[in-house]
Design a protein around this motif. Structure first.
Motif, PDB file in Angstrom:
ATOM      1  N   ALA A   4       0.833  -1.202   0.000  1.00 56.63           N
ATOM      2  CA  ALA A   4       0.000   0.000   0.000  1.00 56.63           C
ATOM      3  C   ALA A   4       0.869   1.254   0.000  1.00 56.63           C
ATOM      4  N   GLY A   5       0.556   2.162  -0.899  1.00 57.14           N
ATOM      5  CA  GLY A   5       1.286   3.416  -0.971  1.00 57.14           C
ATOM      6  C   GLY A   5       2.527   3.369  -1.840  1.00 57.14           C
ATOM      7  N   PHE A   6       2.749   2.253  -2.540  1.00 57.40           N
ATOM      8  CA  PHE A   6       3.935   2.115  -3.388  1.00 57.40           C
ATOM      9  C   PHE A   6       3.507   1.844  -4.823  1.00 57.40           C
ATOM     10  N   CYS A   7       4.166   2.527  -5.761  1.00 62.01           N
ATOM     11  CA  CYS A   7       3.747   2.468  -7.164  1.00 62.01           C
ATOM     12  C   CYS A   7       4.827   1.953  -8.104  1.00 62.01           C
ATOM     13  N   GLY A   8       6.059   1.843  -7.645  1.00 63.99           N
ATOM     14  CA  GLY A   8       7.148   1.376  -8.499  1.00 63.99           C
ATOM     15  C   GLY A   8       8.054   0.436  -7.734  1.00 63.99           C
ATOM     16  N   ILE A   9       8.995  -0.166  -8.476  1.00 61.89           N
ATOM     17  CA  ILE A   9       9.922  -1.110  -7.850  1.00 61.89           C
ATOM     18  C   ILE A   9      11.288  -0.993  -8.523  1.00 61.89           C
ATOM     19  N   GLN A  10      12.329  -0.994  -7.713  1.00 62.49           N
ATOM     20  CA  GLN A  10      13.701  -0.928  -8.204  1.00 62.49           C
ATOM     21  C   GLN A  10      14.390  -2.270  -7.998  1.00 62.49           C
ATOM     22  N   TYR A  11      15.257  -2.634  -8.944  1.00 59.10           N
ATOM     23  CA  TYR A  11      16.051  -3.851  -8.846  1.00 59.10           C
ATOM     24  C   TYR A  11      17.524  -3.482  -8.955  1.00 59.10           C
ATOM     25  N   ALA A  12      18.339  -4.144  -8.132  1.00 54.49           N
ATOM     26  CA  ALA A  12      19.773  -3.902  -8.174  1.00 54.49           C
ATOM     27  C   ALA A  12      20.501  -5.213  -7.900  1.00 54.49           C
ATOM     28  N   GLN A  13      21.718  -5.311  -8.387  1.00 52.80           N
ATOM     29  CA  GLN A  13      22.538  -6.489  -8.127  1.00 52.80           C
ATOM     30  C   GLN A  13      22.948  -6.523  -6.664  1.00 52.80           C
ATOM     31  N   SER A  14      22.844  -7.693  -6.024  1.00 51.52           N
ATOM     32  CA  SER A  14      23.246  -7.809  -4.624  1.00 51.52           C
ATOM     33  C   SER A  14      24.716  -7.442  -4.481  1.00 51.52           C
ATOM     34  N   ALA A  15      25.001  -6.699  -3.413  1.00 58.33           N
ATOM     35  CA  ALA A  15      26.367  -6.234  -3.196  1.00 58.33           C
ATOM     36  C   ALA A  15      27.236  -7.276  -2.511  1.00 58.33           C
ATOM     37  N   SER A  16      26.658  -8.425  -2.186  1.00 58.13           N
ATOM     38  CA  SER A  16      27.390  -9.431  -1.405  1.00 58.13           C
ATOM     39  C   SER A  16      28.509 -10.103  -2.181  1.00 58.13           C
ATOM     40  N   SER A  17      28.446 -10.088  -3.519  1.00 57.15           N
ATOM     41  CA  SER A  17      29.446 -10.800  -4.314  1.00 57.15           C
ATOM     42  C   SER A  17      29.499 -10.243  -5.731  1.00 57.15           C
ATOM     43  N   VAL A  18      30.679 -10.263  -6.331  1.00 66.22           N
ATOM     44  CA  VAL A  18      30.809  -9.850  -7.737  1.00 66.22           C
ATOM     45  C   VAL A  18      30.163 -10.869  -8.660  1.00 66.22           C
ATOM     46  N   PHE A  19      29.854 -12.063  -8.134  1.00 66.82           N
ATOM     47  CA  PHE A  19      29.232 -13.100  -8.940  1.00 66.82           C
ATOM     48  C   PHE A  19      27.705 -13.043  -8.903  1.00 66.82           C
ATOM     49  N   SER A  20      27.131 -12.014  -8.279  1.00 71.00           N
ATOM     50  CA  SER A  20      25.692 -12.021  -8.010  1.00 71.00           C
ATOM     51  C   SER A  20      24.825 -11.715  -9.229  1.00 71.00           C
ATOM     52  N   PHE A  21      25.431 -11.385 -10.363  1.00 69.86           N
ATOM     53  CA  PHE A  21      24.693 -11.388 -11.620  1.00 69.86           C
ATOM     54  C   PHE A  21      25.637 -11.878 -12.709  1.00 69.86           C
ATOM     55  N   THR A  22      25.764 -13.191 -12.787  1.00 70.67           N
ATOM     56  CA  THR A  22      26.593 -13.823 -13.811  1.00 70.67           C
ATOM     57  C   THR A  22      25.702 -14.822 -14.538  1.00 70.67           C
ATOM     58  N   VAL A  23      24.959 -14.319 -15.499  1.00 76.49           N
ATOM     59  CA  VAL A  23      23.912 -15.082 -16.178  1.00 76.49           C
ATOM     60  C   VAL A  23      24.417 -15.642 -17.504  1.00 76.49           C
ATOM     61  N   THR A  24      25.185 -14.872 -18.225  1.00 80.02           N
ATOM     62  CA  THR A  24      25.824 -15.341 -19.458  1.00 80.02           C
ATOM     63  C   THR A  24      27.243 -14.778 -19.519  1.00 80.02           C
ATOM     64  N   GLY A  25      28.088 -15.403 -20.345  1.00 78.86           N
ATOM     65  CA  GLY A  25      29.441 -14.914 -20.526  1.00 78.86           C
ATOM     66  C   GLY A  25      30.481 -15.762 -19.826  1.00 78.86           C
ATOM     67  N   ASP A  26      31.712 -15.300 -19.880  1.00 75.70           N
ATOM     68  CA  ASP A  26      32.861 -16.038 -19.346  1.00 75.70           C
ATOM     69  C   ASP A  26      33.292 -15.421 -18.023  1.00 75.70           C
ATOM     70  N   VAL A  27      32.859 -16.041 -16.915  1.00 74.98           N
ATOM     71  CA  VAL A  27      33.210 -15.528 -15.593  1.00 74.98           C
ATOM     72  C   VAL A  27      34.705 -15.643 -15.341  1.00 74.98           C
ATOM     73  N   GLU A  28      35.309 -16.754 -15.726  1.00 70.74           N
ATOM     74  CA  GLU A  28      36.730 -16.976 -15.456  1.00 70.74           C
ATOM     75  C   GLU A  28      37.631 -16.064 -16.286  1.00 70.74           C
ATOM     76  N   GLY A  29      37.127 -15.592 -17.419  1.00 71.38           N
ATOM     77  CA  GLY A  29      37.931 -14.713 -18.260  1.00 71.38           C
ATOM     78  C   GLY A  29      37.771 -13.246 -17.932  1.00 71.38           C
ATOM     79  N   ALA A  30      36.919 -12.921 -16.947  1.00 71.61           N
ATOM     80  CA  ALA A  30      36.668 -11.524 -16.582  1.00 71.61           C
ATOM     81  C   ALA A  30      37.287 -11.220 -15.226  1.00 71.61           C
ATOM     82  N   ASP A  31      37.732  -9.982 -15.041  1.00 73.79           N
ATOM     83  CA  ASP A  31      38.279  -9.579 -13.738  1.00 73.79           C
ATOM     84  C   ASP A  31      37.288  -8.667 -13.032  1.00 73.79           C
TER      85      ASP A  31
END
Length: 394
Positions: A278-305
């Motif tokens: 109640a009283g809210f009209c929008g929603i924000q999304y952000a990557q969790s700050a707990s880890s650099v891996f918290s949004f690794t959906v596609t791509g080469d994780v091992e090749g990125a720094d």
């Protein structure tokens, strides 16, 4: 003595004797504190008047990690439940109903556990529980994975060693595996058809697999029921949404492309809903700050720094997201308010966005493998995603 008086006394006596029996079941083996100084149990029978003790069968806290249901002692014993304490001002018993392989239940707030839980389960034949509705007013089954640790998928995200399947409901539930402790699913009943939950655990693979799953039946008018089409449902102004089997450690299995595999589950297509407060009209999304891996959906994780992982440099959206991605309707960049002009997000990072589209929902899509395509190299060591949400006031 008149005939009317005789029958009044006779009927009252029968009721009193019956009430005494029922009340004895509720109060047998009470602590000494329940007996007054004259040795009588208080509140049982004030003959010829009868006081029947009633209390709601609500959820109650116990001394273990499981919550129980407040029942009469006899009810709990008839269900082969475990009494862990008292409730309803000591009038009821906090009863935990736990079932394992081969069980059938129509009891609300049942726990489905691995054999010998919390000890590790070695595996073997498929372990199932069949859940029937408590009554015709129940529309949905809430499934809380309080503790669910199964074998990881193979490197392409296929659950071919261990898996948990949920069938019979009116909601499509994907085959899951890995570590899903803390996840919650909502499955609609399909009329009177039972919902079957089956855990398949391969005996040849030995590790500390286990599960403890709470099964709560929700009435059709229950405020906590999930909207149609929502496999998961979150409430509250803020929270964290994790993909299935999300974790910061990499999968040790190799994908078909012979690179470090994924923790993401293959062949997903489901919706995650957030209740608009109640009283809210929008929603924000952000990557969790707990880890650099918290949004690794596609791509080469091992090749990125660390200059790429979890940053805008690693973020991908739009037409480039063709295999695994998250869908957020009508997003704008949180920092600038500029429309993103696409609803697909993938890659190795996530730029915070806001959506005013209602209802609040995001979708998760993964394909059948992590291999190379005609336009992209293979994905390497993806973990999935962990996104925080915050509702925005009107």
């Amino acid at each position: 003595m008149t005939s009317k008086l005789f029958w009044f006394i006779f009927i009252t006596s029968v009721i009193a004797i019956t009430a005494f029996t029922v009340l004895e079941d509720n109060f047998e083996d009470e602590d000494d504190n329940d007996i007054d100084v004259h040795g009588r149990r208080e509140g049982k029978i004030l003959f010829p008047f009868v006081s029947i003790v009633r209390f709601a069968n609500v959820e109650c806290s116990s001394s273990s990690t499981m919550n129980g249901t407040c029942l009469a002692r006899r009810e709990c014993n008839n269900l082969n439940g475990t009494i862990t304490g008292t409730c309803a001002s000591r009038r009821g018993r906090c009863c935990i109903v736990s079932r394992s392989c081969g069980a059938t239940t129509n009891v609300n707030n049942t726990y489905f556990t691995s054999p010998g839980y919390p000890s590790a389960y070695a595996g073997g034949q498929a372990c199932s529980i069949i859940v029937n509705r408590c009554n015709s007013n129940v529309c949905q089954l809430r499934i809380d994975f309080l503790d669910l640790v199964l074998a990881q998928p193979d490197g392409d995200g296929i659950c071919n060693t261990d898996s948990i399947s949920i069938t019979g409901g009116n909601t499509v539930v994907p085959l899951l595996c890995g570590d899903n402790t803390g996840q919650t699913l909502f499955v609609d009943f399909n009329g009177n058809t039972a919902i079957t939950i089956t855990v398949t655990a391969t005996l040849a693979t030995t590790f500390s697999r286990r599960w403890n799953i709470q099964l709560t039946q929700l009435g059709c008018d229950c405020p906590g029921i999930a909207p149609n089409g929502c496999l998961q449902y979150y409430t509250g102004m803020t929270g964290t949404i994790n993909s299935f089997n999300y974790g910061t450690a990499a999968n040790t299995a190799l994908s078909a492309s012979l690179v470090t595999g994924t923790r993401q589950i293959a062949n997903l297509n489901y919706g995650i809903c957030i209740r608009m407060e109640a009283g809210f009209c929008g929603i924000q999304y952000a990557q969790s700050a707990s880890s650099v891996f918290s949004f690794t959906v596609t791509g080469d994780v091992e090749g990125a720094d660390n200059t790429v992982l979890g940053t805008a440099v690693g973020a991908v959206n739009g037409a480039a997201c063709t295999t695994d991605f998250v869908v957020i309707p009508n997003p704008v960049i949180t920092a600038t308010g500029v429309p993103v002009n696409t609803d697909r997000f993938c890659g190795l990072g996530f730029v915070p966005v806001q959506s005013n589209a209602k209802p609040f929902v995001l979708y998760v899509v993964t394909n059948g493998n992590e291999g190379v395509t005609a336009t992209t190299p293979p994905d390497v060591a993806n973990r999935g995603f962990s996104l925080t949400y915050t509702q925005v006031a009107c």
